[in-house]
Write a protein that holds these residues in place. Structure first.
Motif, PDB file in Angstrom:
ATOM      1  N   LEU A  10      50.328  50.062  36.931  1.00  0.00           N
ATOM      2  CA  LEU A  10      50.245  49.029  38.067  1.00  0.00           C
ATOM      3  C   LEU A  10      49.015  49.172  39.004  1.00  0.00           C
ATOM      4  CD1 LEU A  10      51.429  46.985  39.766  1.00  0.00           C
ATOM      5  CD2 LEU A  10      52.386  48.613  41.248  1.00  0.00           C
ATOM      6  N   ILE A  11      48.518  50.412  39.313  1.00  0.00           N
ATOM      7  CA  ILE A  11      47.271  50.559  39.986  1.00  0.00           C
ATOM      8  C   ILE A  11      46.053  50.151  39.403  1.00  0.00           C
ATOM      9  CG2 ILE A  11      45.909  52.255  41.224  1.00  0.00           C
ATOM     10  CD1 ILE A  11      48.378  53.863  41.852  1.00  0.00           C
ATOM     11  N   SER A  12      45.876  50.531  38.043  1.00  0.00           N
ATOM     12  CA  SER A  12      44.716  50.084  37.039  1.00  0.00           C
ATOM     13  C   SER A  12      44.640  48.608  37.047  1.00  0.00           C
ATOM     14  CB  SER A  12      44.454  50.758  36.150  1.00  0.00           C
ATOM     15  OG  SER A  12      45.693  50.565  35.163  1.00  0.00           O
ATOM     16  N   THR A  13      45.956  48.079  36.773  1.00  0.00           N
ATOM     17  CA  THR A  13      46.015  46.635  36.585  1.00  0.00           C
ATOM     18  C   THR A  13      45.510  45.917  37.835  1.00  0.00           C
ATOM     19  OG1 THR A  13      47.967  46.924  35.089  1.00  0.00           O
ATOM     20  CG2 THR A  13      47.687  44.699  35.839  1.00  0.00           C
ATOM     21  N   LEU A  14      46.145  46.092  39.066  1.00  0.00           N
ATOM     22  CA  LEU A  14      45.792  45.450  40.149  1.00  0.00           C
ATOM     23  C   LEU A  14      44.279  45.368  40.443  1.00  0.00           C
ATOM     24  CD1 LEU A  14      48.752  46.326  42.606  1.00  0.00           C
ATOM     25  CD2 LEU A  14      48.569  44.187  41.261  1.00  0.00           C
ATOM     26  N   SER A  15      43.692  46.825  40.292  1.00  0.00           N
ATOM     27  CA  SER A  15      42.124  47.036  40.421  1.00  0.00           C
ATOM     28  C   SER A  15      41.509  45.870  39.603  1.00  0.00           C
ATOM     29  CB  SER A  15      42.010  48.370  40.394  1.00  0.00           C
ATOM     30  OG  SER A  15      40.460  48.560  40.474  1.00  0.00           O
ATOM     31  N   ILE A  16      41.740  45.946  38.274  1.00  0.00           N
ATOM     32  CA  ILE A  16      41.181  45.057  37.550  1.00  0.00           C
ATOM     33  C   ILE A  16      40.932  43.448  37.661  1.00  0.00           C
ATOM     34  CG2 ILE A  16      40.985  44.253  35.188  1.00  0.00           C
ATOM     35  CD1 ILE A  16      42.061  47.071  34.297  1.00  0.00           C
ATOM     36  N   HIS A  17      42.440  43.000  38.148  1.00  0.00           N
ATOM     37  CA  HIS A  17      42.609  41.675  38.585  1.00  0.00           C
ATOM     38  C   HIS A  17      41.814  41.575  39.921  1.00  0.00           C
ATOM     39  CE1 HIS A  17      45.148  40.353  35.213  1.00  0.00           C
ATOM     40  NE2 HIS A  17      45.792  41.417  35.258  1.00  0.00           N
ATOM     41  N   ALA A  18      41.963  42.228  40.896  1.00  0.00           N
ATOM     42  CA  ALA A  18      41.365  42.127  42.255  1.00  0.00           C
ATOM     43  C   ALA A  18      40.145  41.691  42.096  1.00  0.00           C
ATOM     44  CB  ALA A  18      41.674  43.017  42.780  1.00  0.00           C
ATOM     45  N   GLN A  19      39.362  42.651  40.843  1.00  0.00           N
ATOM     46  CA  GLN A  19      37.821  42.509  40.846  1.00  0.00           C
ATOM     47  C   GLN A  19      37.422  41.173  39.691  1.00  0.00           C
ATOM     48  OE1 GLN A  19      36.295  46.237  40.557  1.00  0.00           O
ATOM     49  NE2 GLN A  19      37.192  46.808  42.265  1.00  0.00           N
ATOM     50  N   SER A  20      38.385  40.668  39.201  1.00  0.00           N
ATOM     51  CA  SER A  20      38.216  39.634  38.025  1.00  0.00           C
ATOM     52  C   SER A  20      37.444  38.445  38.244  1.00  0.00           C
ATOM     53  CB  SER A  20      39.454  39.657  37.219  1.00  0.00           C
ATOM     54  OG  SER A  20      40.355  38.632  38.016  1.00  0.00           O
ATOM     55  N   LYS A  21      36.870  37.940  37.395  1.00  0.00           N
ATOM     56  CA  LYS A  21      36.223  36.640  37.438  1.00  0.00           C
ATOM     57  C   LYS A  21      37.230  35.577  37.600  1.00  0.00           C
ATOM     58  CE  LYS A  21      32.470  37.640  34.144  1.00  0.00           C
ATOM     59  NZ  LYS A  21      32.003  37.298  32.808  1.00  0.00           N
ATOM     60  N   CYS A  22      38.589  35.780  37.401  1.00  0.00           N
ATOM     61  CA  CYS A  22      39.391  34.661  37.777  1.00  0.00           C
ATOM     62  C   CYS A  22      39.490  34.365  39.188  1.00  0.00           C
ATOM     63  CB  CYS A  22      40.973  35.251  37.112  1.00  0.00           C
ATOM     64  SG  CYS A  22      40.923  35.560  35.333  1.00  0.00           S
ATOM     65  N   ASP A  23      39.274  35.384  40.002  1.00  0.00           N
ATOM     66  CA  ASP A  23      39.547  35.405  41.479  1.00  0.00           C
ATOM     67  C   ASP A  23      38.182  34.580  42.065  1.00  0.00           C
ATOM     68  OD1 ASP A  23      41.424  37.172  41.784  1.00  0.00           O
ATOM     69  OD2 ASP A  23      40.290  38.773  42.258  1.00  0.00           O
ATOM     70  N   ASN A  24      37.189  34.538  41.426  1.00  0.00           N
ATOM     71  CA  ASN A  24      36.045  33.648  41.718  1.00  0.00           C
ATOM     72  C   ASN A  24      36.301  32.158  41.127  1.00  0.00           C
ATOM     73  OD1 ASN A  24      34.293  35.754  42.997  1.00  0.00           O
ATOM     74  ND2 ASN A  24      33.655  36.237  41.003  1.00  0.00           N
ATOM     75  N   ALA A  25      36.881  32.136  40.024  1.00  0.00           N
ATOM     76  CA  ALA A  25      37.231  30.895  39.311  1.00  0.00           C
ATOM     77  C   ALA A  25      38.091  30.111  40.521  1.00  0.00           C
ATOM     78  CB  ALA A  25      37.688  31.084  38.026  1.00  0.00           C
ATOM     79  N   ASN A  26      39.086  30.854  40.840  1.00  0.00           N
ATOM     80  CA  ASN A  26      40.291  30.294  41.688  1.00  0.00           C
ATOM     81  C   ASN A  26      39.785  29.756  43.160  1.00  0.00           C
ATOM     82  OD1 ASN A  26      42.734  29.538  42.269  1.00  0.00           O
ATOM     83  ND2 ASN A  26      43.252  31.411  43.448  1.00  0.00           N
ATOM     84  N   ALA A  27      38.846  30.564  43.594  1.00  0.00           N
ATOM     85  CA  ALA A  27      38.043  30.189  45.073  1.00  0.00           C
ATOM     86  C   ALA A  27      37.359  29.126  44.890  1.00  0.00           C
ATOM     87  CB  ALA A  27      37.301  31.375  45.514  1.00  0.00           C
ATOM     88  N   TYR A  28      36.544  28.688  43.711  1.00  0.00           N
ATOM     89  CA  TYR A  28      35.695  27.511  43.396  1.00  0.00           C
ATOM     90  C   TYR A  28      36.593  26.247  43.221  1.00  0.00           C
ATOM     91  CZ  TYR A  28      31.592  30.243  43.077  1.00  0.00           C
ATOM     92  OH  TYR A  28      30.414  31.175  43.234  1.00  0.00           O
ATOM     93  N   LEU A  29      37.967  26.659  42.514  1.00  0.00           N
ATOM     94  CA  LEU A  29      38.943  25.378  42.395  1.00  0.00           C
ATOM     95  C   LEU A  29      39.308  25.126  43.601  1.00  0.00           C
ATOM     96  CD1 LEU A  29      40.673  26.663  38.929  1.00  0.00           C
ATOM     97  CD2 LEU A  29      39.010  24.861  39.430  1.00  0.00           C
ATOM     98  N   VAL A  30      39.830  25.942  44.617  1.00  0.00           N
ATOM     99  CA  VAL A  30      40.342  25.672  45.843  1.00  0.00           C
ATOM    100  C   VAL A  30      39.133  25.013  46.770  1.00  0.00           C
ATOM    101  CG1 VAL A  30      41.008  26.709  47.931  1.00  0.00           C
ATOM    102  CG2 VAL A  30      41.809  27.718  46.037  1.00  0.00           C
ATOM    103  N   SER A  31      38.096  25.265  46.789  1.00  0.00           N
ATOM    104  CA  SER A  31      36.940  24.675  47.211  1.00  0.00           C
ATOM    105  C   SER A  31      36.653  23.055  46.784  1.00  0.00           C
ATOM    106  CB  SER A  31      35.479  25.643  46.986  1.00  0.00           C
ATOM    107  OG  SER A  31      34.345  24.784  47.566  1.00  0.00           O
ATOM    108  N   ALA A  32      36.784  22.943  45.271  1.00  0.00           N
ATOM    109  CA  ALA A  32      36.713  21.854  44.715  1.00  0.00           C
ATOM    110  C   ALA A  32      37.705  20.628  45.222  1.00  0.00           C
ATOM    111  CB  ALA A  32      36.797  21.827  43.388  1.00  0.00           C
TER     112      ALA A  32
END
Length: 254
Positions: A10-32
């Protein structure tokens, strides 16, 4: 009795996702989606096209990382929104542009929803590898439930931080846009005032009656003014200049 072997990452999985490119993509989609919603709520075609263009830019930024997020449906909806938004700028009327903006808003909203689904599934609990279910003890079951509870709490904290960061980014972006609009408004009014003064003085000079030059009054600090306050301030400036010009014309007739 055989024991359970639990493989939790769990710890390593959350760390990877928190820093993943998906977070940036999601933020841009919300902005769009935020921009296309502003476009749909605009009351004139200029504002509509401006906000639609901002939404298009955000989607293009999202696409740079969205393909690596393994979220096909979100990418499909983003592409549909992009295709529709590309048509807005060529529309001759407000109603025509708003038709395409409405469709783009629906696609953007669906893209954000699909992205959230992908994010939720990516934080799913790791599988429990069992060697012998029949011999599982009550203590092992209790430990498993506690681990699942801890994992869920950790997920909630990550999602809360992510939501707060997105809200912070949107607030900063909105503040920047408001500041830019104010600066553009000030420049526009200052140019108008300079042009009026030039025209007034040239007209009075042609009368050849020893007029006083029309000039600006002392400027106030406009940095803290709202857009509405700026409009009132500069409108009064224009009225004052016009009154001074008319007074000079009347004295010239005498």
């Amino acid at each position: 009795m055989k024991n359970f072997y639990y493989l939790f990452c769990l710890i390593s999985t959350l760390s990877i996702h928190a820093q993943s490119k998906c977070d940036n993509a999601n933020a841009y989609l919300v902005s769009a989606y935020s921009h296309v919603k502003s476009s749909y709520e605009a009351n004139n075609i200029s504002h509509l096209k401006y906000s639609a263009h901002r939404s298009l830019e955000s989607i293009n930024l999202a696409k740079k990382t969205l393909a690596d997020c393994n979220c096909t449906k979100a990418l499909e909806q983003a592409n549909k929104a992009l295709e529709v938004l590309a048509k807005v700028d060529d529309q001759p009327t407000y109603e025509d542009g708003r038709y395409f903006v409405k469709r783009a808003k629906e696609f953007c909203q669906q893209s954000v929803i699909e992205m959230d689904k992908c994010a939720t599934s990516s934080y799913s609990m790791p599988e429990v590898v069992e060697e012998d279910v029949a011999d599982a003890s009550d203590s092992n079951d209790l430990a498993s439930l506690k681990n699942e509870q801890a994992a869920l709490l950790a997920q909630q904290e990550v999602l809360k931080r992510k939501e707060a960061e997105i809200k912070k980014q949107l607030a900063a972006q909105k503040e920047k846009e408001l500041l830019l609009k104010k600066q553009q408004l000030i420049v526009s009014y200052e140019k108008m005032i300079d042009l009026n003064i030039k025209t007034y003085n040239e007209t009075l000079k042609s009368c050849n009656c020893g007029h006083q030059n029309i000039s600006k009054s002392s400027s106030r600090n406009t940095s803290e003014m709202t857009s509405e306050a700026l409009k009132v301030y500069y409108t009064n400036q224009l009225k004052t200049l016009a009154s001074a010009y008319l007074a000079e014309l009347d004295s010239c007739k005498l």
